[in-house]
Design an enzyme around this catalytic site. Structure first.
Site, short mmCIF file in Angstrom:
data_model
loop_
_atom_site.label_atom_id
_atom_site.label_comp_id
_atom_site.label_asym_id
_atom_site.label_seq_id
_atom_site.Cartn_x
_atom_site.Cartn_y
_atom_site.Cartn_z
N ARG A 9 -56.31 -3.25 21.93
CA ARG A 9 -55.19 -3.73 21.12
C ARG A 9 -55.05 -5.24 21.35
NH1 ARG A 9 -49.08 -3.88 22.35
NH2 ARG A 9 -48.35 -4.67 20.35
N TYR B 24 -42.12 0.15 30.27
CA TYR B 24 -42.27 -0.46 31.60
C TYR B 24 -41.33 0.13 32.63
CZ TYR B 24 -45.32 -3.86 29.46
OH TYR B 24 -46.38 -4.44 28.80
N GLU C 79 -48.33 -0.23 25.29
CA GLU C 79 -48.33 -1.06 26.50
C GLU C 79 -47.72 -0.26 27.63
OE1 GLU C 79 -46.39 -4.92 26.27
OE2 GLU C 79 -47.33 -5.34 24.33
N GLU D 160 -42.45 -5.43 19.37
CA GLU D 160 -41.16 -5.55 20.07
C GLU D 160 -40.12 -6.44 19.40
OE1 GLU D 160 -42.04 -6.77 24.07
OE2 GLU D 160 -42.92 -4.85 24.60
N ASN E 115 -43.98 0.72 23.94
CA ASN E 115 -44.28 -0.04 25.15
C ASN E 115 -43.27 0.38 26.20
OD1 ASN E 115 -46.09 -1.34 23.51
ND2 ASN E 115 -44.99 -3.29 23.47
N HIS F 243 -47.29 -10.88 17.28
CA HIS F 243 -46.88 -10.79 18.69
C HIS F 243 -46.27 -12.14 19.08
CE1 HIS F 243 -47.70 -8.30 22.53
NE2 HIS F 243 -46.94 -9.30 22.92
#
Ligand code: PNW
Length: 457
Positions: free
Chosen positions: A78, A294, A351, A167, A292, A122
């Site tokens: 990606r 985290y 991600e 995002e 994504n 991005h």
């Protein structure tokens, strides 16, 4: 995990990067400046004044980097396209040399058996469009659809998975509300407008794709499950607000065609009335959603601006170098929540990874044959991939995993101080050295996840 986990056939194992974070040479071969080139060159905006001028020099080393991916056994990659390389003024004139860079990259990936996942945006808006108001201008939806169409025409024959935005929450919260990211604005009144126009741009790009493209397109969001810090009414209400702000603000309009009610409360007088027809544009059928992940947030009511909610640190937890708690179960919870709330849209984890303290580059020998021991990153990855497996067992349609990141790279305004790579980059020599976590991940890919059952090395 005692029994060897089984991942669905076709589950795609890969890694992710973004143009501004790895490419360097931002103005080469006729490219225009982006808001990130400007922002990083403004004194005081990034840690140590770090810029993307060189980064990982991927713009010149792309061929070697694809070889590295192949050696690691990646099935997918990606990456993002720098809009201003292709359209230096953001709209109008096409810079063929910029387009050729991505065309060659895609050819090289395919020649090595690696499936490209292309992110159109991005965070590196062409500076020329920021001069016209950037995401605050309603025309931004048309600008983005024009650029997206150029990319579809050039690459849809070879790229089968497309992402509109990466995002939107971070773009707005960092770029328009708190100012830590480009373009560095700090305005409660601009934030909802920027978000809304980003979502209109997303919708316009998907609509254009249905005319031109023949494969799959989706949206990537960063989401974080929010858990109330206590049972108190105040903390529970704050948790709802935080969840609506970060998680539902983008997924609700994209998939349900409306905003969550709590946003009116969050933005107060800054929350406008939106034209009804905008939601028809924003809500498009998506082939997948990229998530994504985290960390989680344990949320309490407090006086932080503007949410009146914030995360409380967990005394017994492990934290990464970016201050994010390790909480793999949050990923399972989130995926189950996604399916319950939005139905059967397929999901990719686009991600996931962690910045850790890694031993310094000096421990890598001159030939680059040294080792980088990063057991914490390996532990993080193992637990999170396990959490995805749990979600798949619970019936969530997860189709792939893209580790963030292939390489250590430019962590936006934190500069080169945070290392998320599974491959170490020595920024003085550009030497790449796969860390222990990369070797471990190669084994996961080779065994299609079955090696997760083995004890950690
Ligand atoms: C993502 N948060 O950013 C980006 O897509 C990457 O470019 C970036 O390098 C990576 O995660 C690591 O930071 C995020 O505050 C930034 O929740 C902030 C948040 C989440 C994701």
């Amino acid at each position: 995990m005692s029994q060897a986990p089984v991942f669905p056939d076709g589950f795609l194992w890969g890694a992710a990067t973004a143009a501004h974070q790895i490419e360097g040479s931002p103005l080469a071969d006729g490219a225009g400046p982006s808001i990130w080139t400007r922002f990083a060159h403004t004194p005081g905006m990034t840690l140590n004044g770090d810029t993307g001028d060189v980064a990982c020099d991927h713009y010149r080393r792309w061929k070697d980097d694809v070889k590295l991916m192949r050696d690691l056994g990646l099935q997918a990659y990606r990456f993002s396209v720098a809009w201003a390389r292709v359209l230096p003024e953001g709209t109008g004139r096409i810079n063929q040399a910029g387009l050729d860079f991505y065309s060659r990259l895609v050819d090289e990936l395919l020649a090595n058996g690696i499936e490209p996942l292309l992110t159109l945006y991005h965070w590196d808006l062409p500076a020329a469009l920021d001069d016209r108001g950037g995401w605050l201008n309603r025309d931004s939806a048309d600008w983005f659809a024009e650029y997206a169409s150029v990319m579809y025409k050039a690459l849809d024959g070879r790229v089968k998975k497309w992402v509109t935005l990466n995002e939107p929450w971070v773009i707005t919260d960092g770029g328009y509300l708190h100012g830590a990211l480009a373009p560095g604005h700090r305005s409660l009144f601009e934030a909802p407008i920027a978000s809304h126009n980003l979502m209109r741009a997303h919708g316009a790009a998907v609509r254009a794709y249905r005319e031109i493209g023949a494969h799959e397109i989706g949206l990537v969001v960063n989401i974080e499950p929010k858990y109330a810090a206590s049972d108190s009414e105040a903390d529970r209400v704050a948790t709802r607000r935080a969840h609506a702000y970060m998680n539902e603000q983008y997924l609700h309009p994209a998939l349900l065609g409306r905003y969550p009610e709590e946003l009116e409360d969050v933005f107060g007088a800054a929350w406008p009335e939106w034209p009804k027809q905008d939601f028809e544009l924003i809500r498009q059928k998506l082939d997948f959603v990229g998530i994504n992940y985290y960390t989680r947030g344990v949320t309490e009511a407090n006086d932080s601006y503007p949410l009146k909610a914030g995360s409380v640190r967990q005394p017994l937890a492990t934290y990464s170098e970016t201050g994010w708690e390790f909480y793999p179960k949050g990923l399972t919870d989130l995926l189950v929540w996604f399916k319950q709330t939005y139905g059967d849209t397929p999901v990719y984890i686009t991600e996931n990874g962690a910045a850790m303290y890694d031993p310094p580059a000096a421990e890598v020998d001159a030939d680059g044959r040294g080792r980088v021991r990063d057991p914490l990153r390996t532990a993080y990855l193992r637990q999170h991939i396990g959490a995805i497996h749990d979600a798949i067992q619970a019936g969530v349609d997860v189709r792939g995993y893209m580790l963030w990141s292939l390489l250590d790279n430019l962590e936006w305004s934190l500069g080169y101080s945070k290392r998320f790579g599974m491959v170490h980059v020595n920024y003085a020599t550009q030497q790449r050295t796969p860390k222990d976590s990369a070797h471990w991940y190669s084994g996961v890919i080779r065994s299609h996840g079955r090696s997760l059952a083995e004890p950690l090395p």
